[in-house]
Design an enzyme around this catalytic site. Structure first.
Site, PDB file in Angstrom:
ATOM      1  N   GLU A  86       0.886  -1.176   0.000  1.00 49.75           N
ATOM      2  CA  GLU A  86       0.000   0.000   0.000  1.00 49.75           C
ATOM      3  C   GLU A  86       0.914   1.212   0.000  1.00 49.75           C
ATOM      4  OE1 GLU A  86      -3.353  -0.113   0.015  1.00 49.75           O
ATOM      5  OE2 GLU A  86      -3.647  -2.248   0.391  1.00 49.75           O
ATOM      6  N   CYS A 114      -1.872   9.348   2.608  1.00 51.35           N
ATOM      7  CA  CYS A 114      -1.709   8.781   1.261  1.00 51.35           C
ATOM      8  C   CYS A 114      -2.863   9.198   0.365  1.00 51.35           C
ATOM      9  CB  CYS A 114      -1.607   7.261   1.343  1.00 51.35           C
ATOM     10  SG  CYS A 114      -3.005   6.513   2.183  1.00 51.35           S
TER      11      CYS A 114
HETATM   12  P1  NAD Z   1       8.858   4.777   4.054  1.00 49.49           P
HETATM   13  O1  NAD Z   1       8.722   3.962   2.832  1.00 49.49           O
HETATM   14  O2  NAD Z   1      10.020   5.677   4.197  1.00 49.49           O
HETATM   15  O3  NAD Z   1       8.848   3.849   5.360  1.00 49.49           O
HETATM   16  C1  NAD Z   1       7.778   2.972   5.654  1.00 49.49           C
HETATM   17  C2  NAD Z   1       8.267   1.883   6.594  1.00 49.49           C
HETATM   18  O4  NAD Z   1       9.210   1.063   5.912  1.00 49.49           O
HETATM   19  C3  NAD Z   1       8.981   2.379   7.839  1.00 49.49           C
HETATM   20  O5  NAD Z   1       8.591   1.583   8.933  1.00 49.49           O
HETATM   21  C4  NAD Z   1      10.455   2.138   7.512  1.00 49.49           C
HETATM   22  O6  NAD Z   1      11.277   1.962   8.652  1.00 49.49           O
HETATM   23  C5  NAD Z   1      10.363   0.859   6.727  1.00 49.49           C
HETATM   24  N1  NAD Z   1      11.488   0.570   5.831  1.00 49.49           N
HETATM   25  C6  NAD Z   1      12.363   1.427   5.265  1.00 49.49           C
HETATM   26  N2  NAD Z   1      13.242   0.755   4.478  1.00 49.49           N
HETATM   27  C7  NAD Z   1      12.910  -0.550   4.544  1.00 49.49           C
HETATM   28  C8  NAD Z   1      13.417  -1.737   3.946  1.00 49.49           C
HETATM   29  N3  NAD Z   1      14.460  -1.710   3.114  1.00 49.49           N
HETATM   30  N4  NAD Z   1      12.825  -2.912   4.231  1.00 49.49           N
HETATM   31  C9  NAD Z   1      11.746  -2.959   5.053  1.00 49.49           C
HETATM   32  N5  NAD Z   1      11.233  -1.871   5.665  1.00 49.49           N
HETATM   33  C10 NAD Z   1      11.791  -0.667   5.405  1.00 49.49           C
HETATM   34  O7  NAD Z   1       7.494   5.612   4.152  1.00 49.49           O
HETATM   35  P2  NAD Z   1       7.149   6.747   5.193  1.00 49.49           P
HETATM   36  O8  NAD Z   1       7.891   7.983   4.843  1.00 49.49           O
HETATM   37  O9  NAD Z   1       7.235   6.214   6.581  1.00 49.49           O
HETATM   38  O10 NAD Z   1       5.592   6.959   4.904  1.00 49.49           O
HETATM   39  C11 NAD Z   1       5.078   7.852   3.975  1.00 49.49           C
HETATM   40  C12 NAD Z   1       4.663   7.126   2.716  1.00 49.49           C
HETATM   41  O11 NAD Z   1       3.705   6.131   3.034  1.00 49.49           O
HETATM   42  C13 NAD Z   1       3.981   8.037   1.710  1.00 49.49           C
HETATM   43  O12 NAD Z   1       4.455   7.745   0.420  1.00 49.49           O
HETATM   44  C14 NAD Z   1       2.519   7.680   1.846  1.00 49.49           C
HETATM   45  O13 NAD Z   1       1.753   7.952   0.714  1.00 49.49           O
HETATM   46  C15 NAD Z   1       2.615   6.215   2.117  1.00 49.49           C
HETATM   47  N6  NAD Z   1       1.379   5.737   2.736  1.00 49.49           N
HETATM   48  C16 NAD Z   1       0.570   4.896   2.024  1.00 49.49           C
HETATM   49  C17 NAD Z   1      -0.641   4.479   2.566  1.00 49.49           C
HETATM   50  C18 NAD Z   1      -1.576   3.573   1.808  1.00 49.49           C
HETATM   51  O14 NAD Z   1      -2.463   2.987   2.428  1.00 49.49           O
HETATM   52  N7  NAD Z   1      -1.442   3.437   0.506  1.00 49.49           N
HETATM   53  C19 NAD Z   1      -1.005   4.900   3.837  1.00 49.49           C
HETATM   54  C20 NAD Z   1      -0.148   5.753   4.520  1.00 49.49           C
HETATM   55  C21 NAD Z   1       1.043   6.161   3.971  1.00 49.49           C
END
Ligand code: NAD
Length: 481
Positions: free
Chosen positions: A230, A264
């Site tokens: 997501e 998001c």
């Molecule tokens: P991010 O991708 O930077 O991090 C998300 C999570 O992934 C964090 O817990 C992070 O520690 C972890 N992570 C980072 N690198 C990783 C790896 N290599 N392997 C596994 N886990 C890893 O995102 P963010 O900045 O925390 O969140 C914002 C983003 O999330 C925005 O793009 C937003 O649109 C999206 N988002 C999507 C939804 C949806 O339902 N589609 C909902 C909320 C937020």
């Protein structure tokens, strides 16, 4: 994993909290224990699982104040923090209500071949990994966890390192429920801990950015496990000439700026028909100017601080580029440093172009760039001119007119004469289009099915030879040896 990680407070800008990620081996051991406990969790049956989840709900409610306080420190906003907890509580109730019907094994039935009976069984994945972002830290850590637990899986959750204070009170609430504490664990840590968790689980649910989502998908592919992704969005709103502008401006303002646009499903591109463009913009600006920052008091105003420092840099870069390329700023338009926090007032932009970052990339701030269109075809084409496809909104004088347009938009959840309704309506199944995600629907009945594998038992019900078996030549003495 690296040592302690400092956590910045979004209201003060100070690092005032530390998390201690587990060593890789410790995490693997923890996951092994969860996997072992899952056997009893599954064998205990749905009724016991529902009872455990209901106890968890009571345990969360008993810690309501602590949880909301921790979430408020994590995110700098209080109203949405209380709503996050309310939403998790109602999600527990909703899934507990729906699970018996959704998880019931279907009655055996005859197959297309009359003497073969078909029986089905659903088998949960043993250990699900949930990796979640910082914008709704509690809600998005729980949204997949609850149905996965009810399906009979054990779950390890790795929330964002940017907003992790809620993990402590939440883990206390889990520890208070003996049936649950062996099959549900929240672990602190950054991306490397998330990556290590993927190495231990049988299925991963990831919510976060497109870039990390791709890395997660690759890691899951290497391990040959399913990944449900997501990801980010750049949601469009289309306002047709027949729209009720009073309604459209209020809905879009909310859908673009709630949670400071850190959502998001935020509306990040607005397309208004030529005929109503000017009054629409005037009304939107007039309403946007009335929203206040939640500063200095967290209990005043509507627009909280930007939670992640890195996001403030992205918002600033998008605004600077737009201004340099000739966008007109009607209100807001800059990052403000107040009390150590970083803030951005609701911003309306016009004279924007498709090539500007503010129209092409996820901004994740309270920014409303508005473009005009002359024909419905052009409006639809502009809305679809994106690598994302999470959700959208269409405003028109009638449902029928709006739906006609909505059917042509490449996105999973489309609000009609409203905004961001997928944050409230969980019944409707939807998939992300394009780069916004991959995998089954997180909403509706299909959401719980993601955590099960189906088995088919094909039962022969007669003792006659099947018509397709070999018609063996009669055995002779010569052939019998
Ligand atoms: P991010 O991708 O930077 O991090 C998300 C999570 O992934 C964090 O817990 C992070 O520690 C972890 N992570 C980072 N690198 C990783 C790896 N290599 N392997 C596994 N886990 C890893 O995102 P963010 O900045 O925390 O969140 C914002 C983003 O999330 C925005 O793009 C937003 O649109 C999206 N988002 C999507 C939804 C949806 O339902 N589609 C909902 C909320 C937020």
């Amino acid at each position: 994993m690296a040592g302690p990680i400092g956590v910045r407070n979004p209201r003060t800008g100070m690092v005032d909290y530390w998390i201690e990620p587990p060593e890789r081996d410790r995490l693997a051991e923890r996951c092994d224990r969860l996997r072992t406990a899952q056997l009893d969790w599954q064998a205990g049956g749905l009724e016991q699982r529902i009872e455990a989840l209901q106890r968890w709900k009571q345990s969360l409610l008993a810690r309501k104040q602590k949880l909301v306080q921790a979430l408020t420190a994590d995110t700098g906003r209080r109203t949405e923090s209380a709503l996050e907890l309310d939403s998790v509580i109602s999600s527990i109730d909703r899934w507990c209500r729906l699970a018996p019907q959704l998880l019931a094994e279907p009655e055996p039935k005859s197959s297309a071949i009359p003497f073969i009976r078909l029986q089905q069984q659903s088998v949960p994945y043993a250990l699900v990994g949930v990796i979640s972002p910082w914008n709704f830290p509690l809600l998005l850590s729980a949204i997949d966890t609850i149905p996965a637990l009810l399906a009979g899986c054990a779950v390890v959750v790795k929330p964002s390192e940017i907003a992790p204070r809620f993990i402590k009170p939440l883990s206390e609430a889990i520890a208070a429920v003996p049936q649950l504490r062996d099959v549900l664990a929240y672990v602190e840590g950054a991306g490397d801990t998330g990556a290590a968790a993927i190495d231990c689980v049988d299925l991963v649910c990831f919510t976060g950015s497109v870039a990390t989502g791709r890395t997660v998908a690759e890691a899951a592919t290497k391990r040959f496990i399913p990944a449900f992704l997501e990801l980010g969005g750049k949601d469009p709103a289309i306002v047709l000439a027949s729209a009720n502008l009073e309604l459209a401006t209020s809905a879009i303002l909310w859908g673009s700026t709630v949670n400071t646009g850190q959502s998001c499903l935020s509306l990040e591109r607005i397309y208004a028909a030529d005929a109503i463009f000017e009054p629409f913009v005037a009304m939107l600006v007039q309403k946007a100017k009335r929203l206040q920052l939640t500063y200095p008091s967290v209990d005043s105003g509507q627009i909280g601080p930007i939670i992640a420092e890195k996001q403030a840099a992205t918002i600033a870069a998008h605004l600077d580029e737009a201004a340099a390329k000739g966008a007109v700023v009607h209100c807001g338009g800059a990052i403000e440093a107040l009390g150590g926090g970083l803030w951005c007032r609701p911003t309306v932009l016009t004279q924007v172009e498709r090539s500007m970052k503010v129209m092409a990339e996820e901004t994740f701030g309270p920014i409303m760039p508005v473009m005009s269109f002359s024909t419905v075809e052009e409006g639809v084409a502009l809305a679809n001119d994106t690598n994302y496809g999470l959700s959208a909104a269409v405003f028109a004088g009638s449902d029928a007119e709006a739906l006609e347009v909505a059917r042509r938009i490449d996105a999973g959840g489309i609000s009609i004469n409203d905004a961001a309704l997928t944050a409230f309506i969980y019944e409707g199944e939807k998939n992300a289009f394009k780069g916004s995600g991959l995998g089954g629907s997180r909403m509706g009945p299909a959401a719980i099915a993601r955590f099960m594998r189906k088995k088919a038992f094909l039962v022969k019900t007669n003792s006659a030879p099947d018509p397709w078996w070999f018609d063996l030549p009669k055995a002779t003495d010569d052939m019998s040896d």
